[in-house]
Design a protein around this motif. Sequence first.
Motif, PDB file in Angstrom:
ATOM      1  N   SER A  39       0.844  -1.196   0.000  1.00 52.91           N
ATOM      2  CA  SER A  39       0.000   0.000   0.000  1.00 52.91           C
ATOM      3  C   SER A  39       0.878   1.244   0.000  1.00 52.91           C
ATOM      4  O   SER A  39       2.048   1.202   0.370  1.00 52.91           O
ATOM      5  N   LYS A  44      -4.254   3.878   0.959  1.00 60.01           N
ATOM      6  CA  LYS A  44      -5.396   4.110   0.068  1.00 60.01           C
ATOM      7  C   LYS A  44      -5.270   3.297  -1.225  1.00 60.01           C
ATOM      8  O   LYS A  44      -6.258   2.867  -1.777  1.00 60.01           O
ATOM      9  N   ILE A  45      -4.030   3.134  -1.709  1.00 56.29           N
ATOM     10  CA  ILE A  45      -3.805   2.523  -3.018  1.00 56.29           C
ATOM     11  C   ILE A  45      -2.791   1.383  -2.906  1.00 56.29           C
ATOM     12  O   ILE A  45      -1.733   1.540  -2.299  1.00 56.29           O
ATOM     13  N   SER A  47      -0.183  -1.242  -4.833  1.00 53.73           N
ATOM     14  CA  SER A  47       0.659  -1.326  -6.031  1.00 53.73           C
ATOM     15  C   SER A  47       1.368  -2.676  -6.050  1.00 53.73           C
ATOM     16  O   SER A  47       1.743  -3.193  -4.999  1.00 53.73           O
ATOM     17  N   GLN A 154      -6.152  -4.141  -2.385  1.00 53.93           N
ATOM     18  CA  GLN A 154      -7.020  -3.013  -2.735  1.00 53.93           C
ATOM     19  C   GLN A 154      -8.447  -3.256  -2.248  1.00 53.93           C
ATOM     20  O   GLN A 154      -9.114  -2.332  -1.784  1.00 53.93           O
ATOM     21  N   ASP A 158     -10.153  -0.574   0.141  1.00 55.67           N
ATOM     22  CA  ASP A 158     -11.399   0.069  -0.275  1.00 55.67           C
ATOM     23  C   ASP A 158     -12.506  -0.156   0.753  1.00 55.67           C
ATOM     24  O   ASP A 158     -13.251   0.764   1.084  1.00 55.67           O
TER      25      ASP A 158
END
Length: 169
Positions: A39, A44-45, A47, A154, A158
């Motif tokens: 993260s 939040k994201i 990769s 993710q 989320d």
Amino acid sequence: MKYVKPLNLFRDLLKRNGLEHGRLLGLDVGDKYVGLAVSDPDNKIASPLSVLIRKKTKMHLMAEDFERLISKFSLAGFIVGYPSLRLRRNPDAVQVKIFIDELCKTGKLEDVKYTFWDECFTSKNVELLIKPLKLPPILSKTVMDKFAAVGILQGYLDYFNRRPELEER
């Protein structure tokens, strides 16, 4: 390693101050490979990161790989993909559980918190996305494992980032 419920792991992240902020590592555990995703610092994201070869007879080497990643990325915990949380007797689910148990037995990751997250169809979704690219088989497998880990992480991020009741007040 210490299992914590998914919500508790996220709450622990929110309680940390800015200097201690930790990131999460997503794991897609397979029979031969472990796909990894990380993260961003704000959690939040997700990769893609890399793929580790699963060394069943040398789990202490994998634990050392994880120790290096924890240090390099200031990781606060692992989000481990689990095939259908409702079907615990699934052979793939058993394989994931054995992997985590073996990592725990090494004693090298004592302070690491982890939780399971339903990986429902992450590998299949990635497979359908990359199939038109016609990648060589080895590259295709590597990409699939990394991006399956992204899907797992993710999904977790989320789910909890959309819950306003978790926001610090």
